[in-house]
Design an enzyme around this catalytic site. Structure first.
Site, PDB file in Angstrom:
ATOM      1  CE  LYS A  46      -3.344  -2.425   2.858  1.00 40.27           C
ATOM      2  NZ  LYS A  46      -3.233  -3.084   4.165  1.00 40.27           N
ATOM      3  CD  GLU A 102       7.705  -0.264  -2.575  1.00 38.91           C
ATOM      4  OE1 GLU A 102       6.616   0.346  -2.475  1.00 38.91           O
ATOM      5  OE2 GLU A 102       7.901  -1.356  -2.027  1.00 38.91           O
ATOM      6  CG  ASP A 103       6.859   2.689   0.215  1.00 44.49           C
ATOM      7  OD1 ASP A 103       7.641   1.847  -0.280  1.00 44.49           O
ATOM      8  OD2 ASP A 103       6.194   2.463   1.243  1.00 44.49           O
ATOM      9  CG  ASP A 106      15.118   0.252   4.811  1.00 43.84           C
ATOM     10  OD1 ASP A 106      15.941   1.129   5.079  1.00 43.84           O
ATOM     11  OD2 ASP A 106      14.668  -0.517   5.680  1.00 43.84           O
ATOM     12  CE  LYS A 134      14.711   4.753   5.853  1.00 46.17           C
ATOM     13  NZ  LYS A 134      14.273   3.856   6.947  1.00 46.17           N
ATOM     14  CG  PHE A 155      10.725   3.921  10.725  1.00 47.99           C
ATOM     15  CD1 PHE A 155      10.965   2.735  10.037  1.00 47.99           C
ATOM     16  CD2 PHE A 155       9.402   4.318  10.928  1.00 47.99           C
ATOM     17  CE1 PHE A 155       9.918   1.955   9.552  1.00 47.99           C
ATOM     18  CE2 PHE A 155       8.344   3.538  10.447  1.00 47.99           C
ATOM     19  CZ  PHE A 155       8.611   2.361   9.775  1.00 47.99           C
ATOM     20  CG  ASP A 162       2.894   1.154   7.218  1.00 41.86           C
ATOM     21  OD1 ASP A 162       3.787   0.945   6.375  1.00 41.86           O
ATOM     22  OD2 ASP A 162       2.543   0.283   8.048  1.00 41.86           O
TER      23      ASP A 162
HETATM   24  P1  IMP Z   1      13.396  -3.122   2.021  1.00 48.97           P
HETATM   25  O1  IMP Z   1      13.056  -4.493   1.536  1.00 48.97           O
HETATM   26  O2  IMP Z   1      14.250  -3.181   3.274  1.00 48.97           O
HETATM   27  O3  IMP Z   1      14.016  -2.255   0.947  1.00 48.97           O
HETATM   28  O4  IMP Z   1      12.092  -2.452   2.558  1.00 48.97           O
HETATM   29  C1  IMP Z   1      11.071  -2.075   1.791  1.00 48.97           C
HETATM   30  C2  IMP Z   1       9.813  -1.807   2.574  1.00 48.97           C
HETATM   31  O5  IMP Z   1      10.050  -1.590   3.973  1.00 48.97           O
HETATM   32  C3  IMP Z   1       9.190  -0.545   2.067  1.00 48.97           C
HETATM   33  O6  IMP Z   1       8.362  -0.798   0.972  1.00 48.97           O
HETATM   34  C4  IMP Z   1       8.430  -0.068   3.270  1.00 48.97           C
HETATM   35  O7  IMP Z   1       7.168  -0.679   3.328  1.00 48.97           O
HETATM   36  C5  IMP Z   1       9.243  -0.532   4.456  1.00 48.97           C
HETATM   37  N1  IMP Z   1      10.106   0.554   4.974  1.00 48.97           N
HETATM   38  C6  IMP Z   1      11.431   0.664   4.886  1.00 48.97           C
HETATM   39  N2  IMP Z   1      11.868   1.795   5.475  1.00 48.97           N
HETATM   40  C7  IMP Z   1      10.771   2.427   5.941  1.00 48.97           C
HETATM   41  C8  IMP Z   1      10.569   3.662   6.648  1.00 48.97           C
HETATM   42  O8  IMP Z   1      11.479   4.434   6.973  1.00 48.97           O
HETATM   43  N3  IMP Z   1       9.279   3.945   6.944  1.00 48.97           N
HETATM   44  C9  IMP Z   1       8.225   3.152   6.609  1.00 48.97           C
HETATM   45  N4  IMP Z   1       8.374   2.008   5.953  1.00 48.97           N
HETATM   46  C10 IMP Z   1       9.638   1.637   5.626  1.00 48.97           C
HETATM   47 MG    MG Z   2       5.974  -0.731   1.181  1.00 49.29          MG
END
Ligand code: IMP
Ligand code: MG
Length: 180
Positions: A46, A102-103, A106, A134, A155, A162
């Site tokens: 979402k 995508e938002d 990370d 990030k 964060f 969210d």
């Molecule tokens: P990744 O797989 O670690 O790159 O994480 C991706 C997902 O983690 C994103 O699509 C977000 O839903 C969540 N996420 C990572 N960092 C944050 C943050 O700072 N705030 C909120 N959600 C985050």
């Molecule tokens: Mg997400």
């Protein structure tokens, strides 16, 4: 009227105005890159919902929209990278240009896993647009093709992002106050 969510925000990281301006710029860049092509833009539910909605309206190229919902096992602040597709795309992407929206990237594990799945469907091209990046947190060799803002290792919540399902409706990106 007091915004009830604001007591959980330690500071505004990216204002509504800054987001608007940057999303327009990204839309112009993407429109130029996909000029003359027909692209499927994929909203990752979402978190990407606000960004997807604004970015899509900043595009001038032909596009179709599709939606995917994925959940990765992990806790509220950290993902495991093991992705479960809870809603798959409605249409085939074989031989189509696909842009994942995508938002945030990370660790990169979620998008790494997801792109590996989508590549097996043999799209003509596959790119990623993320509002936030990030890079300090990266755990695998992946980076978005389009990035709105590079942010520090904090964060963040708002504009789709969210914390435990909440704050997606904040119109800006803020740093979450840490629980004490
Ligand atoms: P990744 O797989 O670690 O790159 O994480 C991706 C997902 O983690 C994103 O699509 C977000 O839903 C969540 N996420 C990572 N960092 C944050 C943050 O700072 N705030 C909120 N959600 C985050
Ligand atoms: Mg997400």
């Amino acid at each position: 009227m007091i915004n009830e969510m604001e007591k959980d925000v330690s500071r505004v990281l990216i204002s509504e105005e800054e987001i608007k301006k940057r999303v327009k710029e990204m839309g112009a860049q993407i429109s130029e890159d996909y000029a003359g092509k027909d692209v499927i833009i994929v909203c990752i539910l979402k978190g990407a919902v606000q960004f997807f909605s604004d970015l899509s309206r900043a595009l001038t190229c032909h596009c179709e929209m599709d939606f995917m919902s994925i959940s990765s096992y992990g806790n509220a602040m950290r993902t495991s990278g093991i992705v479960r597709i809870s809603k798959d795309l409605d249409n085939s992407i074989t031989n189509r240009h696909v842009l994942i929206i995508e938002d945030i990237m990370d660790s990169g594990l979620t998008l790494n896993h997801l792109t590996n799945i989508l590549k097996t469907r043999q799209p003509a091209s596959l790119r990623i647009a993320c509002l936030l990046d990030k890079p300090e947190r990266r755990e695998c060799a992946i980076s978005p093709d389009y990035v709105g803002f590079v942010i520090p290792n904090e964060f963040v919540i708002g504009y789709g992002l969210d914390y435990m399902g909440h704050f997606r409706n904040l119109p800006y990106v803020g740093v979450k106050k840490t629980d004490q």
